[in-house]
Design a protein around this motif. Structure first.
Motif, PDB file in Angstrom:
ATOM      1  N   ARG A  46       0.669  -1.140  -0.088  1.00  0.00           N
ATOM      2  CA  ARG A  46      -0.116  -0.203  -0.147  1.00  0.00           C
ATOM      3  C   ARG A  46       0.798   1.259  -0.071  1.00  0.00           C
ATOM      4  O   ARG A  46       0.467   2.330  -0.626  1.00  0.00           O
ATOM      5  CB  ARG A  46      -1.099  -0.022   1.226  1.00  0.00           C
ATOM      6  N   GLU A  47       1.941   1.102   0.628  1.00  0.00           N
ATOM      7  CA  GLU A  47       2.795   2.321   0.642  1.00  0.00           C
ATOM      8  C   GLU A  47       3.675   2.771  -0.626  1.00  0.00           C
ATOM      9  O   GLU A  47       3.936   3.722  -0.726  1.00  0.00           O
ATOM     10  CB  GLU A  47       3.807   2.136   1.836  1.00  0.00           C
TER      11      GLU A  47
ATOM     12  N   ARG B  82       4.654   8.862  21.849  1.00  0.00           N
ATOM     13  CA  ARG B  82       3.981   9.099  20.544  1.00  0.00           C
ATOM     14  C   ARG B  82       5.225   9.589  19.632  1.00  0.00           C
ATOM     15  O   ARG B  82       6.009  10.590  19.886  1.00  0.00           O
ATOM     16  CB  ARG B  82       2.966   9.473  20.467  1.00  0.00           C
ATOM     17  N   ALA B  83       5.236   9.026  18.428  1.00  0.00           N
ATOM     18  CA  ALA B  83       6.294   9.650  17.384  1.00  0.00           C
ATOM     19  C   ALA B  83       4.979  10.354  16.506  1.00  0.00           C
ATOM     20  O   ALA B  83       4.351   9.549  15.934  1.00  0.00           O
ATOM     21  CB  ALA B  83       6.918   8.520  16.358  1.00  0.00           C
ATOM     22  N   VAL B  84       5.068  11.729  16.598  1.00  0.00           N
ATOM     23  CA  VAL B  84       4.123  12.290  15.717  1.00  0.00           C
ATOM     24  C   VAL B  84       4.601  12.699  14.146  1.00  0.00           C
ATOM     25  O   VAL B  84       5.585  13.598  14.299  1.00  0.00           O
ATOM     26  CB  VAL B  84       3.564  13.563  16.508  1.00  0.00           C
ATOM     27  N   VAL B  85       4.079  12.195  12.936  1.00  0.00           N
ATOM     28  CA  VAL B  85       4.621  12.441  11.866  1.00  0.00           C
ATOM     29  C   VAL B  85       3.655  13.448  11.207  1.00  0.00           C
ATOM     30  O   VAL B  85       2.414  13.281  11.075  1.00  0.00           O
ATOM     31  CB  VAL B  85       4.737  11.286  11.227  1.00  0.00           C
TER      32      VAL B  85
ATOM     33  N   THR C 121       3.094   5.350  16.686  1.00  0.00           N
ATOM     34  CA  THR C 121       3.232   6.366  15.599  1.00  0.00           C
ATOM     35  C   THR C 121       1.607   6.964  15.123  1.00  0.00           C
ATOM     36  O   THR C 121       1.084   6.293  14.966  1.00  0.00           O
ATOM     37  CB  THR C 121       3.832   5.749  14.250  1.00  0.00           C
ATOM     38  N   VAL C 122       2.090   8.212  15.257  1.00  0.00           N
ATOM     39  CA  VAL C 122       0.858   9.011  14.850  1.00  0.00           C
ATOM     40  C   VAL C 122       1.017   9.708  13.673  1.00  0.00           C
ATOM     41  O   VAL C 122       1.704  10.718  13.744  1.00  0.00           O
ATOM     42  CB  VAL C 122       0.338   9.777  15.995  1.00  0.00           C
ATOM     43  N   ARG C 123       0.142   9.571  12.399  1.00  0.00           N
ATOM     44  CA  ARG C 123       0.572  10.357  11.043  1.00  0.00           C
ATOM     45  C   ARG C 123      -0.523  11.290  10.845  1.00  0.00           C
ATOM     46  O   ARG C 123      -1.738  11.159  10.988  1.00  0.00           O
ATOM     47  CB  ARG C 123       0.687   9.333  10.195  1.00  0.00           C
TER      48      ARG C 123
ATOM     49  N   ASN D 190       7.747   5.740   6.916  1.00  0.00           N
ATOM     50  CA  ASN D 190       6.970   4.538   7.342  1.00  0.00           C
ATOM     51  C   ASN D 190       7.533   3.273   7.543  1.00  0.00           C
ATOM     52  O   ASN D 190       7.383   2.658   8.395  1.00  0.00           O
ATOM     53  CB  ASN D 190       5.872   4.390   6.225  1.00  0.00           C
ATOM     54  N   ALA D 191       8.777   3.130   6.756  1.00  0.00           N
ATOM     55  CA  ALA D 191       9.573   1.737   6.944  1.00  0.00           C
ATOM     56  C   ALA D 191      10.313   1.831   8.387  1.00  0.00           C
ATOM     57  O   ALA D 191      10.520   0.799   8.818  1.00  0.00           O
ATOM     58  CB  ALA D 191      10.486   1.593   5.613  1.00  0.00           C
ATOM     59  N   SER D 192      10.879   2.998   8.375  1.00  0.00           N
ATOM     60  CA  SER D 192      11.487   3.231   9.644  1.00  0.00           C
ATOM     61  C   SER D 192      10.740   3.198  10.898  1.00  0.00           C
ATOM     62  O   SER D 192      11.144   2.206  11.959  1.00  0.00           O
ATOM     63  CB  SER D 192      12.572   4.488   9.510  1.00  0.00           C
TER      64      SER D 192
END
Length: 251
Positions: free
Chosen positions: A6-7, A114-117, A66-68, A55-57
């Protein structure tokens, strides 16, 4: 459909995530940023693999944390509040008062790391950057922030001294080098695994120019061409046919 599939641009079936210099640097930089709970800016031209590398990392480094947030146009702070509220799956209705929303967001962002992207960050305004700084500076929130954006993202963030002074790592994502194309494209998709190295170089020199999104598009057209030509290996005739569908001039 698999997450990785999907990515890829065009949801290209059987495409692989390849360990380019840019992807490896992104992984190492994000690991360091997450460790110090800092801020990072990943920027570069369209199609060079910024979002895919991110995304892969984070799939490895921050699974489940992760919050995108992605912007399609110029956002306001209220848009960031709303998107974060949705991505964090906060129970209840979104409060009408900004202060109440902020309190709920901070509470949610304090419960776990959280990792906020923030993708397409070049669209963000000064008010949006200040809002991100406000969330990150709060003593209770437990977050790292990763800004991902086009070539203008570096210039836009550098205009915000209060925020840019807090950015721990700046990384420019660049197109694949010639050596990377020759090394990795045969592993990127099975259609290129048996292709002549000269044909891969031909494609990159005349059409792809080290751009992963361009390679995805060319690969998708090549797959169609192979079916129509009833063959398994691309040749110059098929590649010239692919070029004819891309627009522009390809000598």
């Amino acid at each position: 459909m698999r997450t990785v599939e999907r990515e890829h641009y065009l949801h290209l079936k059987n495409a692989q995530v390849i360990p380019t210099t840019g992807l490896r640097a992104t992984h190492d930089n994000m690991k360091d940023v997450l460790q110090v709970k800092g801020m990072m800016c990943l920027y570069g031209a369209a199609g060079v693999g910024k979002t895919l590398s991110t995304n892969a990392s984070l799939r490895e480094l921050a699974p489940g944390a992760t919050v995108r947030v992605q912007f399609r146009s110029r956002p306001a702070p209220s848009d960031i509040r709303t998107l974060l509220f949705e991505q964090l799956h906060i129970d209840g209705r979104l409060p009408s008062l900004a202060a109440e929303r902020d309190n709920l967001l901070k509470k949610a962002l304090a419960e776990q790391f959280r990792a906020v992207v923030l993708d397409e960050a070049q669209w963000m305004t000064t008010e949006c950057f200040e809002y991100c700084r406000h969330l990150w500076d709060d003593d209770k929130t437990d977050i790292a922030i990763i800004f991902v954006g086009g070539g203008d993202c570096y210039r836009v963030l550098r205009r915000e001294p209060m925020l840019s002074s807090r950015v721990f790592i700046w990384q420019e994502m660049k197109p694949l080098t010639h050596d990377e194309v020759v090394t990795y494209i045969p592993a990127y998709h099975p259609v290129w695994s048996n292709a002549e190295p000269d044909d891969i170089t031909f494609v990159d020199t005349h059409a792809a120019h080290g751009n992963l999104r361009a390679w995805a598009k060319i690969t998708a057209h090549t797959l169609i061409g192979l079916i129509r030509a009833e063959t398994d290996v691309p040749n110059r005739d098929i590649l010239q046919w692919v070029f004819s569908r891309l627009g522009g001039s390809y000598d």
